[in-house]
Write a protein that holds these residues in place. Structure first.
Motif, PDB file in Angstrom:
ATOM      1  N   ALA A  30     -53.982  24.590 -66.571  1.00 19.29           N
ATOM      2  CA  ALA A  30     -53.534  23.214 -66.325  1.00 19.29           C
ATOM      3  C   ALA A  30     -53.492  23.001 -64.811  1.00 19.29           C
ATOM      4  O   ALA A  30     -52.692  23.617 -64.112  1.00 19.29           O
ATOM      5  N   ASN A  33     -51.917  16.647 -64.034  1.00 19.62           N
ATOM      6  CA  ASN A  33     -51.413  15.914 -65.186  1.00 19.62           C
ATOM      7  C   ASN A  33     -52.046  14.531 -65.225  1.00 19.62           C
ATOM      8  O   ASN A  33     -52.247  13.909 -64.183  1.00 19.62           O
ATOM      9  N   GLY A  37     -48.852  12.296 -68.426  1.00 12.37           N
ATOM     10  CA  GLY A  37     -48.202  13.598 -68.369  1.00 12.37           C
ATOM     11  C   GLY A  37     -48.919  14.709 -69.093  1.00 12.37           C
ATOM     12  O   GLY A  37     -48.448  15.842 -69.120  1.00 12.37           O
ATOM     13  N   THR A  38     -50.075  14.409 -69.676  1.00 11.53           N
ATOM     14  CA  THR A  38     -50.832  15.441 -70.386  1.00 11.53           C
ATOM     15  C   THR A  38     -51.495  16.393 -69.393  1.00 11.53           C
ATOM     16  O   THR A  38     -52.152  15.945 -68.463  1.00 11.53           O
ATOM     17  N   PRO A  39     -51.332  17.710 -69.581  1.00 15.04           N
ATOM     18  CA  PRO A  39     -51.995  18.668 -68.688  1.00 15.04           C
ATOM     19  C   PRO A  39     -53.516  18.568 -68.794  1.00 15.04           C
ATOM     20  O   PRO A  39     -54.054  18.445 -69.890  1.00 15.04           O
ATOM     21  N   GLY A  77     -50.861  20.247 -60.258  1.00 16.06           N
ATOM     22  CA  GLY A  77     -49.842  19.507 -60.986  1.00 16.06           C
ATOM     23  C   GLY A  77     -49.698  18.055 -60.594  1.00 16.06           C
ATOM     24  O   GLY A  77     -48.752  17.380 -61.009  1.00 16.06           O
ATOM     25  N   THR A  79     -51.195  13.961 -60.425  1.00 17.48           N
ATOM     26  CA  THR A  79     -51.878  13.085 -61.374  1.00 17.48           C
ATOM     27  C   THR A  79     -53.272  12.765 -60.884  1.00 17.48           C
ATOM     28  O   THR A  79     -53.600  12.964 -59.746  1.00 17.48           O
TER      29      THR A  79
END
Ligand code: FES
Length: 79
Positions: A30, A33, A37-39, A77, A79
């Motif tokens: 991951a 995001n 918020g989805t990895p 991590g 966006t």
């Protein structure tokens, strides 16, 4: 071998290997995001989909087409 830092943790890797491969080998699947918020992580592996975006030395980069270099500072991590 060179040393880079990923989210504050030192990591050794062969110079010139793609950052995406180094992160995958280190178990980091991951990388960012989605806005919900989805990895998200490596998908196409050829620089097209942009799902592997990370911050490298303060600049957005696609991990799959970015070669690692000594002292590189990577942040995941986002966006
Ligand atoms: S995995 Fe698609 S651009 Fe990197």
């Amino acid at each position: 071998m060179i040393e880079l830092t990923v989210d504050g943790t030192p990591l050794e890797a062969p110079a010139g290997q793609s950052l995406g491969a180094v992160l995958l080998q280190a178990g980091r699947t991951a990388l960012r995001n989605s806005p919900s918020g989805t990895p998200r992580g490596l998908f196409c592996g050829i620089g097209v989909c942009q799902e592997c975006r990370v911050i490298v030395d303060g600049v957005v980069a696609r991990a799959c087409v970015t070669p690692v270099s000594a002292g590189m500072q990577v942040s995941t991590g986002h966006t």
